[in-house]
Scaffold this motif. Structure first.
Motif, PDB file in Angstrom:
ATOM      1  N   UNK A 124     -52.569   2.388 124.312  1.00 23.93           N
ATOM      2  CA  UNK A 124     -51.495   3.183 124.877  1.00 23.93           C
ATOM      3  C   UNK A 124     -50.771   4.022 123.850  1.00 23.93           C
ATOM      4  N   UNK A 125     -49.667   4.628 124.277  1.00 19.50           N
ATOM      5  CA  UNK A 125     -48.970   5.600 123.428  1.00 19.50           C
ATOM      6  C   UNK A 125     -48.319   4.976 122.210  1.00 19.50           C
ATOM      7  N   UNK A 126     -48.109   3.663 122.214  1.00 13.82           N
ATOM      8  CA  UNK A 126     -47.461   3.003 121.085  1.00 13.82           C
ATOM      9  C   UNK A 126     -48.448   2.227 120.212  1.00 13.82           C
ATOM     10  N   UNK A 127     -49.715   2.542 120.317  1.00 13.65           N
ATOM     11  CA  UNK A 127     -50.729   1.809 119.555  1.00 13.65           C
ATOM     12  C   UNK A 127     -50.383   1.747 118.069  1.00 13.65           C
ATOM     13  N   UNK A 128     -50.394   0.538 117.527  1.00  9.41           N
ATOM     14  CA  UNK A 128     -50.103   0.348 116.119  1.00  9.41           C
ATOM     15  C   UNK A 128     -48.648   0.112 115.814  1.00  9.41           C
ATOM     16  N   UNK A 129     -47.788   0.323 116.808  1.00 11.11           N
ATOM     17  CA  UNK A 129     -46.362   0.076 116.623  1.00 11.11           C
ATOM     18  C   UNK A 129     -45.980  -1.232 117.305  1.00 11.11           C
ATOM     19  N   UNK A 130     -44.811  -1.724 116.971  1.00 10.45           N
ATOM     20  CA  UNK A 130     -44.315  -2.943 117.598  1.00 10.45           C
ATOM     21  C   UNK A 130     -42.905  -2.754 118.084  1.00 10.45           C
ATOM     22  N   UNK A 131     -42.399  -3.769 118.766  1.00 13.84           N
ATOM     23  CA  UNK A 131     -41.059  -3.720 119.333  1.00 13.84           C
ATOM     24  C   UNK A 131     -40.104  -4.567 118.516  1.00 13.84           C
ATOM     25  N   UNK A 132     -38.961  -3.982 118.193  1.00 16.06           N
ATOM     26  CA  UNK A 132     -37.902  -4.682 117.482  1.00 16.06           C
ATOM     27  C   UNK A 132     -37.356  -5.825 118.338  1.00 16.06           C
ATOM     28  N   UNK A 133     -36.562  -6.708 117.754  1.00 14.04           N
ATOM     29  CA  UNK A 133     -36.029  -7.904 118.417  1.00 14.04           C
ATOM     30  C   UNK A 133     -35.297  -7.562 119.718  1.00 14.04           C
ATOM     31  N   UNK A 134     -35.482  -8.441 120.733  1.00 16.95           N
ATOM     32  CA  UNK A 134     -34.896  -8.189 122.045  1.00 16.95           C
ATOM     33  C   UNK A 134     -34.991  -9.441 122.901  1.00 16.95           C
ATOM     34  N   UNK A 135     -34.338  -9.425 124.042  1.00 18.01           N
ATOM     35  CA  UNK A 135     -34.445 -10.520 125.013  1.00 18.01           C
ATOM     36  C   UNK A 135     -35.880 -10.654 125.490  1.00 18.01           C
ATOM     37  N   UNK A 136     -36.524  -9.512 125.718  1.00 19.08           N
ATOM     38  CA  UNK A 136     -37.938  -9.461 126.085  1.00 19.08           C
ATOM     39  C   UNK A 136     -38.702  -8.963 124.867  1.00 19.08           C
TER      40      UNK A 136
ATOM     41  N   UNK B 277     -39.133  -5.418 124.697  1.00 24.60           N
ATOM     42  CA  UNK B 277     -38.014  -4.757 125.357  1.00 24.60           C
ATOM     43  C   UNK B 277     -37.332  -3.661 124.577  1.00 24.60           C
ATOM     44  N   UNK B 278     -37.356  -3.699 123.258  1.00 24.24           N
ATOM     45  CA  UNK B 278     -36.556  -2.762 122.476  1.00 24.24           C
ATOM     46  C   UNK B 278     -37.162  -1.363 122.485  1.00 24.24           C
ATOM     47  N   UNK B 279     -36.284  -0.357 122.565  1.00 24.54           N
ATOM     48  CA  UNK B 279     -36.756   1.032 122.544  1.00 24.54           C
ATOM     49  C   UNK B 279     -37.233   1.485 121.192  1.00 24.54           C
ATOM     50  N   UNK B 280     -36.887   0.746 120.131  1.00 22.23           N
ATOM     51  CA  UNK B 280     -37.374   1.091 118.790  1.00 22.23           C
ATOM     52  C   UNK B 280     -38.797   0.586 118.622  1.00 22.23           C
ATOM     53  N   UNK B 281     -39.754   1.456 118.735  1.00 22.31           N
ATOM     54  CA  UNK B 281     -41.155   1.098 118.512  1.00 22.31           C
ATOM     55  C   UNK B 281     -41.516   1.551 117.100  1.00 22.31           C
ATOM     56  N   UNK B 282     -41.742   0.600 116.218  1.00 20.41           N
ATOM     57  CA  UNK B 282     -41.912   0.956 114.813  1.00 20.41           C
ATOM     58  C   UNK B 282     -43.107   0.251 114.184  1.00 20.41           C
ATOM     59  N   UNK B 283     -43.624   0.891 113.129  1.00 20.32           N
ATOM     60  CA  UNK B 283     -44.811   0.369 112.429  1.00 20.32           C
ATOM     61  C   UNK B 283     -44.507  -0.927 111.688  1.00 20.32           C
ATOM     62  N   UNK B 284     -43.270  -1.113 111.252  1.00 16.20           N
ATOM     63  CA  UNK B 284     -42.927  -2.282 110.441  1.00 16.20           C
ATOM     64  C   UNK B 284     -43.161  -3.589 111.167  1.00 16.20           C
ATOM     65  N   UNK B 285     -43.088  -3.584 112.498  1.00 15.50           N
ATOM     66  CA  UNK B 285     -43.226  -4.823 113.264  1.00 15.50           C
ATOM     67  C   UNK B 285     -44.631  -5.399 113.119  1.00 15.50           C
TER      68      UNK B 285
END
Length: 867
Positions: A571-583, A586-594
């Motif tokens: 999908x569009x976020x391939x290679x990125x991850x989601x920052x900390x969240x309830x889900x 869930x987080x809108x910050x999709x970043x490579x560091x994750x």
């Protein structure tokens, strides 16, 4: 350095035959690609060994090797060693035969047939001439719902595996690996969804097969609910019903039954003995004068179907049914089932074990048609006996201001996240006794692994900068005690807080709420950790320096979770991850560091786990994703640069991915891309002090000047950047890069006036760069590089004396309270950010500036110049 490497078991020596795969690091220049390796036991007996390289040093020498061995009873020893030399050969090696229709794997007694297309993945398994498995395939249940005039209509549809490709990744002589990929096909409309990977592992002479199953979610979370997902095996059944057997592993022992139990209201005397034999899996033979009792058995109920459902981490139930259309009868309840089922008859049978069965609830086993010619053993990773997976977000809004959620954008989507489960399948010529099944339970749950000594891992310098455990002085002993205390606290919290479940197991939470006596599970940006501030590095270095098996298993679970659930694989976020969240997603910050490769590669190198290898390959082009999703989009609009990134954590994460790719494949294109970025920084007005936001060109790796003091600095090193950059220093041996890192460490905590003075006013700053404790690793680096005792003193001060919330004080202030749903122990001021970064910085500082720790040692101390 000797090339004789001592090996021991991670926890304890296996009790029975085992196939084992593990990894070994090598010091630069000590192992050539052409060198062969052999394995010796403690009696200097050579054991057939299969070896392959998994990473290389820049000079072309081998950095990591992986090894596979099939150990039988007579070759199981407490310790081994690997050394240069021709490996012993197998007289009858494992054989893989390929054709257009299928792949045949012959391990000796067992022969497996794996299909290349269709629904059925494993078509047959033979034990000599005996057919012991008639087929294996993936399956699941899709649930969808529609609201029509206020009436919710639920629809369930079955889906099954549909093979796309089958690849032999290894073909022996000791170990073979077959990778099957495809999608699941829905029966009703032939829709293909949920991409899967199923790896099958075979070892010469072993009666077990390991399988690693991964699926990727690619549905609409508001419409496509997974009611169940798992794998089926079909087992041929022979002989009378009273000589067929079922075993479920419970909390400690086993549930024993037969579709035609010997219990009647007249089971007495000799028949009680036969009944006991039946429960022990011994075939029963009746005499002519037993006909009256046989008639009673003919009249007795036939129990054809059984199931064990692990509803939660603390509750399971076993029930049975005579036939479809009849009620299920409750048999027994328990807490934590051990996740093994055996089904068999006079001709033998099959056991299947699910790793982390209760920890990754809701899971279940279902056995059907025990009274028929073929019985089906279903293993459900997500049991259809419970509500469907709910992949939706916890709200329809974001809560940035109140809850520390990362972005106003609503980007909570599970599309592209994955989940991996491991199973072990065993084949038996006769029903195994309880001791043998218990050994099977132990092996599937804690697979045997050979490891090196901590001092050896450290000596090779193959995994960056870290220290071995050292209690040689009072202060060091106290620090070691604190490090152990913190990691033990978190291992205890997993149990106390119930951090279990299909989508959760392996993660920990972010911040604590002492008022409610809970972690902030419902506060947007403070719930699940999702690799924030690099806890993976912390745990893996804690294992490497100590060799503790409990820490290894803790780190392993985190690696498996964070590499799959917290990162997007399609999908569009391939290679990125989601920052900390309830889900988790869930987080809108999709970043490579994750999902940076460095977070997972230690596990890969120690185990040669192919799935982690896939994931590290997936993230290698994560930087391209920043063109359509710039990490700095909330601060800087689109301009003439292709995108904007920070030197850390963005570019640092890219370096982690590229460095791993380069060392695994000797792919110099990614080395060159990394060097382009380093050269860009060298040419900045103030090198690594510049920025930290830059224009960025993903096609070349070029960083472009974008101004000074344009964002915060603490994320540069606290998300694993320090670990990546120091490892680069070890690998590249570039004097200017070393000097740049040292310059950054020495500059970070200077007063703003001094920063302005040293940069001619270009970097005045209106506030400090960030939390000093987070910088202590690079301050220590600068101290070691510059041989500066004052910097070393400052680094230790940030860790041991700075009295801010970014601090761990030992002993931990553990409070016992009853003001909750149950009595609990808590540390009121704890946060995982602090715990992981403080521990990680201590581990590095002990390596770089440990000699400046003791007050008595501070006078006339000269720091060793490691660099």
């Amino acid at each position: 350095m000797s090339t004789n490497v001592k090996l021991s078991w991670l926890d304890q020596k296996p009790g029975v035959n085992r196939g084992v795969t593990w990894g070994i690091p090598w010091e630069k220049g000590h192992l050539k690609k052409t060198d062969s390796l052999t394995l010796m036991d403690s009696m200097d007996t050579e054991i057939p060994l299969q070896s392959w390289p998994t990473a290389y040093w820049p000079d072309g020498s081998v950095k990591w090797t992986a090894h596979a061995v099939s150990l039988m009873d007579d070759s199981l020893a407490e310790s081994y060693q690997v050394k240069k030399g021709e490996a012993a050969t197998l007289e009858h090696p494992l054989i893989v035969t390929e054709s257009n229709q299928f792949i045949e794997i012959n391990t000796g007694d067992l022969t497996y047939i794996v299909n290349r297309s269709g629904e059925q993945i494993i078509s047959q398994v033979h034990d000599g001439e005996q057919l012991v498995c008639e087929g294996g395939y993936l399956k699941g249940i899709k649930e969808s719902s529609a609201d029509t005039d206020g009436v919710v209509i639920t629809k369930q549809e079955a889906f099954y595996s549909d093979i796309n490709s089958v690849i032999v990744e290894q073909s022996g002589p000791v170990r073979a690996v077959v990778k099957v990929t495809g999608r699941h096909k829905v029966v009703t409309d032939q829709r293909k969804w949920l991409p899967f990977t199923l790896r099958l592992y075979f070892y010469k002479g072993q009666y077990t097969m390991k399988a690693v199953h991964t699926f990727i979610y690619d549905g609409n979370p508001h419409q496509d609910f997974i009611k169940g997902i798992g794998i089926d095996f079909q087992i041929p059944m022979e002989g009378p019903l009273y000589n067929r057997y079922l075993r479920f592993a419970g909390d400690d022992g086993f549930f024993h039954e037969s579709p035609k139990g010997m219990l009647t209201w007249r089971t007495k005397g000799r028949y009680e003995t036969l009944y006991q034999d039946q429960m022990e899996g011994k075939p029963i033979q009746f005499l002519d004068d037993d006909q009256p009792f046989v008639n009673l058995l003919d009249d007795a109920a036939t129990w054809g179907n059984y199931k064990l459902v692990q509803h939660s981490a603390d509750s399971y139930a076993i029930s049975k049914q005579t036939k479809n259309g009849c009620s299920w009868v409750h048999a027994v309840s328990g807490n934590r089932a051990n996740g093994v089922t055996y089904v068999g008859s006079e001709s033998g049978g099959m056991a299947i074990g699910v790793r982390h069965f209760w920890k990754k609830h809701p899971s279940s086993f279902e056995v059907k048609d025990l009274a028929k010619r073929t019985s089906t053993l279903s293993t459900w990773f997500w049991s259809p006996e419970v509500p469907s997976m709910d992949m939706r977000h916890y709200d329809t809004d974001t809560h940035v201001k109140s809850s520390y959620e990362g972005a106003e954008e609503f980007r909570s989507t599970p599309y592209g996240v994955g989940n991996t489960n491991e199973i072990t399948v065993g084949f038996y010529s006769s029903t195994p006794d309880q001791k043998e099944l218990q050994s099977f339970v132990l092996e599937k749950e804690s697979p045997a692994l050979l490891v090196c000594e901590p001092a050896y891992y450290h000596r090779t310098s193959a995994l960056g900068v870290w220290s071995v455990k050292d209690e040689s002085t009072p202060t060091k002993a106290k620090l070691e005690q604190a490090l152990d205390e913190v990691v033990q606290f978190y291992m205890n919290e997993v149990e106390q807080r119930g951090w279990y479940g299909f989508w959760h197991y392996g993660d920990v939470m972010h911040s604590y709420d002492p008022i409610r006596h809970v972690w902030k599970y419902d506060l947007g940006g403070c719930a699940w950790q999702n690799t924030e501030l690099a806890p993976n590095y912390w745990l893996w270095y804690m294992f490497l320096r100590s060799g503790r098996d409990d820490i290894f298993r803790f780190a392993e679970a985190m690696t498996r979770h964070t590499s799959e659930v917290d990162v997007y694989h399609i999908g569009e976020y391939t290679g990125l991850g989601s920052r900390h969240n309830v889900v988790h997603w869930g987080c809108g910050c999709k970043e490579a560091r994750i999902g940076a490769a460095g977070l997972h590669k230690i596990y890969y190198y120690l185990t040669a786990d192919e799935r982690i290898g896939d994931i590290m390959d997936e993230v290698v082009n994560a930087d391209y994703t920043t063109e359509h999703l710039p990490p700095m989009r909330a601060y800087y609009p689109k301009d003439h640069f292709p995108t904007h990134v920070r030197s850390g954590p963005d570019w640092a994460a890219f370096c982690s991915n590229w460095l791993t790719r380069w060392e695994r494949y000797e792919d110099t294109s990614f080395r060159d891309k990394m060097l382009t970025g380093i050269d860009s920084l060298k040419n900045m007005p103030y090198r690594l002090l510049t920025g930290p936001v830059f224009g960025y060109e993903p096609r070349t790796g070029e960083l472009m000047f974008f101004g000074h003091e344009n964002h915060g600095h603490h994320l540069i090193m606290s998300m694993g950047g320090a670990q990546v950059w120091m490892e680069l220093a070890e690998v590249l041996e570039d004097p200017e890069w070393l000097d740049m890192l040292a310059e950054f460490g020495a500059f970070y905590n200077l007063p703003t006036e001094e920063k302005a003075k040293q940069t001619g006013g270009a970097i005045p700053g209106d506030k400090p760069w960030g939390t000093s404790m987070l910088s202590s690793t690079l301050v220590a680096f600068a101290a070691a590089y510059k041989r500066d005792p004052q910097l070393a003193k400052e680094a230790w001060q940030y860790l041991l004396e700075d009295d801010t919330h970014w601090q761990i004080k030992s002993p931990l202030k553990i409070n016992r309270t009853n003001d909750y749903v149950k009595p609990i122990s808590e540390v009121k001021n704890i946060s995982t950010n602090t715990a992981s970064q403080w521990s990680l910085n201590v581990i590095v500082c002990l390596e770089l500036i440990g000699q400046y720790l003791e007050p008595a040692m501070q006078e006339n101390t000269t720091l060793a110049n490691k660099y």
